[in-house]
Design an enzyme around this catalytic site. Structure first.
Site, PDB file in Angstrom:
ATOM      1  N   ASP A  45       0.878  -1.166   0.000  1.00 16.56           N
ATOM      2  CA  ASP A  45       0.000   0.000   0.000  1.00 16.56           C
ATOM      3  C   ASP A  45       0.925   1.228   0.000  1.00 16.56           C
ATOM      4  OD1 ASP A  45      -2.425   1.518   0.511  1.00 16.56           O
ATOM      5  OD2 ASP A  45      -1.656   1.780   2.538  1.00 16.56           O
ATOM      6  N   ASP A  90      -0.049   5.111   0.938  1.00 19.21           N
ATOM      7  CA  ASP A  90      -0.273   6.051   2.047  1.00 19.21           C
ATOM      8  C   ASP A  90      -0.303   5.300   3.375  1.00 19.21           C
ATOM      9  OD1 ASP A  90      -1.066   8.166   3.678  1.00 19.21           O
ATOM     10  OD2 ASP A  90      -3.173   7.905   3.189  1.00 19.21           O
ATOM     11  N   THR A 140       1.070  10.354   3.446  1.00 22.70           N
ATOM     12  CA  THR A 140       0.324  11.389   2.736  1.00 22.70           C
ATOM     13  C   THR A 140      -1.014  11.683   3.425  1.00 22.70           C
ATOM     14  OG1 THR A 140      -0.068   9.561   1.189  1.00 22.70           O
ATOM     15  CG2 THR A 140       1.252  11.380   0.391  1.00 22.70           C
ATOM     16  N   GLY A 179      -7.235   4.732   3.364  1.00 22.69           N
ATOM     17  CA  GLY A 179      -7.378   3.576   2.477  1.00 22.69           C
ATOM     18  C   GLY A 179      -8.658   3.602   1.650  1.00 22.69           C
ATOM     19  N   ARG A 212     -11.377   8.394  -3.093  1.00 21.58           N
ATOM     20  CA  ARG A 212     -11.690   9.826  -2.976  1.00 21.58           C
ATOM     21  C   ARG A 212     -13.204  10.062  -2.924  1.00 21.58           C
ATOM     22  NH1 ARG A 212      -9.231  13.089  -7.714  1.00 21.58           N
ATOM     23  NH2 ARG A 212      -7.513  11.688  -7.174  1.00 21.58           N
ATOM     24  N   SER A 231      -4.974   5.307  -4.283  1.00 24.30           N
ATOM     25  CA  SER A 231      -4.778   6.688  -4.744  1.00 24.30           C
ATOM     26  C   SER A 231      -4.583   6.790  -6.251  1.00 24.30           C
ATOM     27  CB  SER A 231      -3.563   7.300  -4.049  1.00 24.30           C
ATOM     28  OG  SER A 231      -3.314   8.584  -4.592  1.00 24.30           O
ATOM     29  N   ASN A 272      -3.250   9.328  -7.413  1.00 28.18           N
ATOM     30  CA  ASN A 272      -2.016  10.113  -7.501  1.00 28.18           C
ATOM     31  C   ASN A 272      -0.771   9.281  -7.197  1.00 28.18           C
ATOM     32  OD1 ASN A 272      -3.219  12.835  -7.939  1.00 28.18           O
ATOM     33  ND2 ASN A 272      -4.161  12.413  -5.954  1.00 28.18           N
ATOM     34  N   LYS A 309     -10.973  -0.837  -2.208  1.00 24.33           N
ATOM     35  CA  LYS A 309     -10.796  -1.640  -0.994  1.00 24.33           C
ATOM     36  C   LYS A 309     -11.986  -1.348  -0.078  1.00 24.33           C
ATOM     37  CE  LYS A 309      -5.813  -0.657  -1.212  1.00 24.33           C
ATOM     38  NZ  LYS A 309      -4.695   0.115  -0.626  1.00 24.33           N
ATOM     39  N   GLU A 323      -0.149  -3.245   4.618  1.00 21.57           N
ATOM     40  CA  GLU A 323      -1.296  -2.319   4.648  1.00 21.57           C
ATOM     41  C   GLU A 323      -1.412  -1.599   5.989  1.00 21.57           C
ATOM     42  OE1 GLU A 323      -3.909  -0.707   3.748  1.00 21.57           O
ATOM     43  OE2 GLU A 323      -4.087  -1.275   1.664  1.00 21.57           O
ATOM     44  N   ASP A 324      -1.881  -0.352   5.953  1.00 23.21           N
ATOM     45  CA  ASP A 324      -2.095   0.385   7.209  1.00 23.21           C
ATOM     46  C   ASP A 324      -3.574   0.615   7.501  1.00 23.21           C
ATOM     47  OD1 ASP A 324      -2.468   2.328   5.120  1.00 23.21           O
ATOM     48  OD2 ASP A 324      -2.415   3.852   6.696  1.00 23.21           O
TER      49      ASP A 324
END
Ligand code: B16
Ligand code: MG
Length: 221
Positions: free
Chosen positions: A9, A11, A17, A46, A49, A116, A118, A145, A169-170
């Site tokens: 992952d 971020d 970020t 996670g 947007r 993301s 980005n 996810k 993963e966070d």
């Protein structure tokens, strides 16, 4: 050739970020007339947007038109891009580069699996883009996810079965996605929050040097 691969992952694992997402969302919430706290921001980790905006509007108990939603999504990303345009390699999270070095030494391939849109830009800003075998990001998936799609595409890029992939993963949604994909899930961050993960570490500096050996041994039996 190694029979395991790794999916990272972005971020919260490779870079932080989340703090920039927070500043951009907070600004928008304030403009809409409500508060948005760091605790609220945890709910967006996670998450895509579009889904993030839905959660934000629920927090503010606010309804807006579809046109306004589109405007906000564009504005949020413009604000976020202003922050990440200033990023550099000093923002790579502790232990990340060393872990990539270890994987390179072991000949274990790795790809990115991020929500993301980005992600490629961020990886280029921190000078890590060239190191990944492939990138799966928010532009490559139709389902966010906790759907496993992002990681299943990652496994294909690695040319491996899902069972042979290890995911770092966070976010709760990300651990759930990895588990649904039948991959080994490694939760990075608070153990109580990521209790569904197969393994837990506070950050990447805690990964033991020999961590991958057991997986390599298991696959060659
Ligand atoms: P963007 P990850 C996720 O990245 C973030 O954790 C999440 O907060 C964000 O909403 C999502 O990316 C979408 O990001 O707006 O840049 O497309 O943790 O999956 O690497
Ligand atoms: Mg994350």
């Amino acid at each position: 050739m190694n029979t395991i691969g790794v999916i990272f992952d972005l971020d919260g694992v490779i870079v932080d970020t989340a703090k920039y997402h927070f500043l951009a969302w907070k600004n928008l919430a304030n403009n809409l007339g409500f508060e948005f706290t760091e605790a609220h921001n945890e709910l967006l980790k996670g998450v895509s947007r579009v889904r993030s905006l839905e959660i934000l509007l629920d927090i503010g108990k606010t309804t807006i038109s579809d046109t306004k939603r589109q405007e906000i999504l564009i504005k949020k990303n413009e604000d976020y891009l202003k922050f990440i345009s200033k990023m550099g390699p000093e923002e790579i999270l502790p232990g990340a580069e060393k872990l990539l070095d270890t994987l390179d030494q072991l000949g274990i391939k790795y790809v990115l699996g991020s929500a993301s849109k980005n992600a490629p830009y961020i990886l280029k800003k921190v000078n890590l883009f060239h190191r990944f075998q492939g990138i799966v990001d928010g532009n490559s998936v139709s389902k966010a996810k906790p759907d496993p799609e992002v990681f299943l595409i990652g496994a294909k890029k690695l040319n491996l079965k899902p069972e042979s992939c290890i995911v770092f993963e966070d976010a709760i949604a990300g651990v759930e996605a990895a588990n649904k994909a039948k991959m080994t899930s490694i939760g990075i961050g608070d153990k109580a929050t990521l209790s569904e993960a197969d393994y837990n570490f506070n950050d990447l500096t805690e990964i033991p040097e020999n961590f991958f050996e057991k997986f390599l041994l298991k696959k060659t039996i």
